[in-house]
Design a protein around this motif. Structure first.
Motif, short mmCIF file in Angstrom:
data_model
loop_
_atom_site.label_atom_id
_atom_site.label_comp_id
_atom_site.label_asym_id
_atom_site.label_seq_id
_atom_site.Cartn_x
_atom_site.Cartn_y
_atom_site.Cartn_z
N MET A 1 0.84 -1.20 0.00
CA MET A 1 0.00 0.00 0.00
C MET A 1 0.88 1.25 0.00
N ALA A 2 0.31 2.35 -0.52
CA ALA A 2 1.03 3.61 -0.52
C ALA A 2 1.39 3.99 0.92
N ALA A 3 2.48 4.76 1.05
CA ALA A 3 3.01 5.06 2.38
C ALA A 3 1.98 5.73 3.28
N TYR A 4 1.30 6.78 2.76
CA TYR A 4 0.33 7.46 3.61
C TYR A 4 -0.80 6.51 3.99
N CYS A 5 -1.25 5.74 3.02
CA CYS A 5 -2.37 4.84 3.26
C CYS A 5 -2.02 3.79 4.30
N SER A 6 -0.76 3.32 4.26
CA SER A 6 -0.36 2.29 5.22
C SER A 6 -0.30 2.85 6.64
N LYS A 7 -0.19 4.18 6.75
CA LYS A 7 -0.20 4.79 8.07
C LYS A 7 -1.62 4.83 8.65
N PHE A 8 -2.61 4.92 7.77
CA PHE A 8 -3.99 5.03 8.24
C PHE A 8 -4.73 3.69 8.20
N PHE A 9 -4.46 2.89 7.16
CA PHE A 9 -5.13 1.60 7.00
C PHE A 9 -4.16 0.45 7.28
N LYS A 10 -4.69 -0.62 7.80
CA LYS A 10 -3.95 -1.88 7.82
C LYS A 10 -4.84 -2.94 7.20
N ILE A 11 -4.22 -3.95 6.64
CA ILE A 11 -4.97 -5.03 6.00
C ILE A 11 -5.45 -6.00 7.06
N GLY A 12 -6.76 -6.25 7.06
CA GLY A 12 -7.35 -7.20 7.98
C GLY A 12 -7.82 -8.45 7.26
N MET A 25 -10.41 -11.45 -1.99
CA MET A 25 -11.75 -10.89 -2.11
C MET A 25 -12.58 -11.28 -0.89
N PRO A 26 -13.09 -10.32 -0.11
CA PRO A 26 -12.82 -8.89 -0.24
C PRO A 26 -11.50 -8.53 0.43
N LEU A 27 -10.89 -7.43 -0.04
CA LEU A 27 -9.77 -6.84 0.67
C LEU A 27 -10.34 -6.11 1.87
N VAL A 28 -9.89 -6.46 3.07
CA VAL A 28 -10.40 -5.84 4.30
C VAL A 28 -9.41 -4.78 4.76
N LEU A 29 -9.89 -3.56 4.95
CA LEU A 29 -9.06 -2.47 5.46
C LEU A 29 -9.61 -2.03 6.81
N GLU A 30 -8.72 -1.99 7.80
CA GLU A 30 -9.08 -1.60 9.16
C GLU A 30 -8.22 -0.42 9.60
N PRO A 31 -8.57 0.25 10.71
CA PRO A 31 -7.73 1.36 11.19
C PRO A 31 -6.36 0.86 11.62
N ALA A 32 -5.30 1.51 11.15
CA ALA A 32 -3.96 1.14 11.57
C ALA A 32 -3.73 1.53 13.03
N ASP A 33 -4.38 2.60 13.45
CA ASP A 33 -4.27 3.08 14.82
C ASP A 33 -5.65 3.02 15.47
N LEU A 65 -14.40 -1.88 4.34
CA LEU A 65 -13.90 -1.04 5.41
C LEU A 65 -14.58 -1.48 6.71
N ARG A 66 -13.78 -1.79 7.71
CA ARG A 66 -14.34 -2.33 8.95
C ARG A 66 -13.67 -1.66 10.17
N GLY A 67 -14.51 -1.23 11.12
CA GLY A 67 -13.99 -0.70 12.37
C GLY A 67 -13.76 0.80 12.38
N PHE A 68 -14.41 1.53 11.47
CA PHE A 68 -14.15 2.96 11.35
C PHE A 68 -15.23 3.84 11.97
N GLY A 69 -16.17 3.27 12.69
CA GLY A 69 -17.13 4.09 13.41
C GLY A 69 -18.17 4.77 12.53
N VAL A 70 -18.47 4.17 11.38
CA VAL A 70 -19.55 4.70 10.53
C VAL A 70 -20.87 4.31 11.21
#
Length: 322
Positions: A1-12, A25-33, A65-70
């Motif tokens: 992943m791009a550098a900025y994105c890897s700071k915000f997202f982590k692969i779950g 499939m699916p690619l799961v993206l979770e909060p890195a922090d 996208l999972r765990g982002f408080g939507v």
């Protein structure tokens, strides 16, 4: 992943994931922090990385996208708008209710019914490139939104029915569908023609239907029978590795009470062909359990999707984008 994105997202990960031609499939993206998972930060991250995120959807066909408080439709709309994709108005048989700005309910038909796999608005001249779903209330049981890599269906059908696939492709398909005058949630295909065409004037409805590539026959009970022809069996889209997508709704409409699917000249499709296609689609299906706050992005050019029966309550909202 791009550098900025890897700071915000982590692969779950999630139950039901599959690797298809080397892509998860699916690619799961979770909060890195875990401390940085508020909706405002998510919207900012997506807005600053539109091109990267778009590439992830094309590459993996489905991103969760999972765990982002939507929390609600307002949050969901902010997520959708942060991606800066143009809205496209839904045209189809599903009864839906407008909730907020670009957000609608998903199909409001009975939860006990299985909504069959389909590319959104597959029969209309202009269809979405992306379908985005948000789970506000996950069902206690069932209610998954299974999806299918469309090219895998084509691959198997070509292997087992090479002559039939090419013959149907050459001759084209014809579909018909009957709609009531007004909406009803008694059926998953309960959208009335007045709502679908945004008019109660039959002549204007015919004009609008024609613009969408449909013909209309008026029924004695005031309902409308729409006829769509010719339609393709498969499609190849730019940026999808030359994959031939199973871009039709043959199984979903063939031999049903409200609908039909035949060759463009009215010749019946071989029953063995339709039944085996139904089996293959299910064999290739992928599904995950909805969690509250999940937002799923589907590449509508590449995936068929559906809805499993569920126990209530279940509340999933949707946006469709060009």
């Amino acid at each position: 992943m791009a550098a900025y994105c890897s700071k915000f997202f982590k692969i779950g990960s999630c139950d039901g994931q599959k690797v298809v031609d080397g892509e998860v499939m699916p690619l799961v993206l979770e909060p890195a922090d875990p401390e940085n998972k508020d909706i405002e930060s998510l919207v900012e991250a997506l807005g600053n990385n539109k091109e990267w995120f778009d590439q992830m959807i094309t590459k993996n066909s489905a991103v969760l996208l999972r765990g982002f408080g939507v929390e609600n439709a307002v949050d969901f709309n902010d997520v959708v708008e942060s991606c800066d994709w143009e809205d496209i108005r839904y045209v189809g048989p599903a009864p839906r209710t407008h909730i907020h700005k670009r957000i609608w309910t998903a199909n409001e038909g009975p939860l006990s019914e299985f909504i069959y796999y389909h590319h959104e608005m597959v029969l209309i001249k202009e269809f979405p490139k992306k379908v985005i779903l948000f789970c506000e209330i996950p069902p206690p049981e069932g209610g998954e939104t299974p999806f299918v890599p469309s090219f895998k269906v084509t691959e198997k059908m070509l292997k087992e029915f090479p002559e039939e696939v090419e013959e149907i492709e050459k001759r084209g398909l014809m579909y018909s569908f009957s709609a009531p005058t007004r909406n009803t949630t008694a059926s998953m295909r309960g959208r009335g023609w007045e709502d679908a065409f945004a008019t109660s004037d039959k002549q204007e409805a015919e004009r609008r239907a024609n613009a969408l590539g449909m013909e209309i026959e008026w029924l004695a009970d005031g309902g409308a029978k729409t006829i769509l022809r010719p339609r393709a069996l498969t499609r190849v889209f730019e940026g999808r590795n030359g994959r031939r997508m199973w871009f039709n709704t043959v199984v979903g409409m063939h031999g049903k009470e409200q609908s039909s699917a035949t060759m463009a000249d009215g010749t019946e499709l071989p029953l063995k062909f339709v039944k085996r296609c139904e089996e293959i689609i299910e064999e290739e299906s992928i599904q995950f359990k909805w969690q509250k706050g999940d937002v799923a992005f589907f590449d509508n050019w590449a995936l068929l999707h559906g809805r499993r029966p569920s126990l209530p309550p279940r509340k999933v909202l949707v946006a469709t984008c060009k």
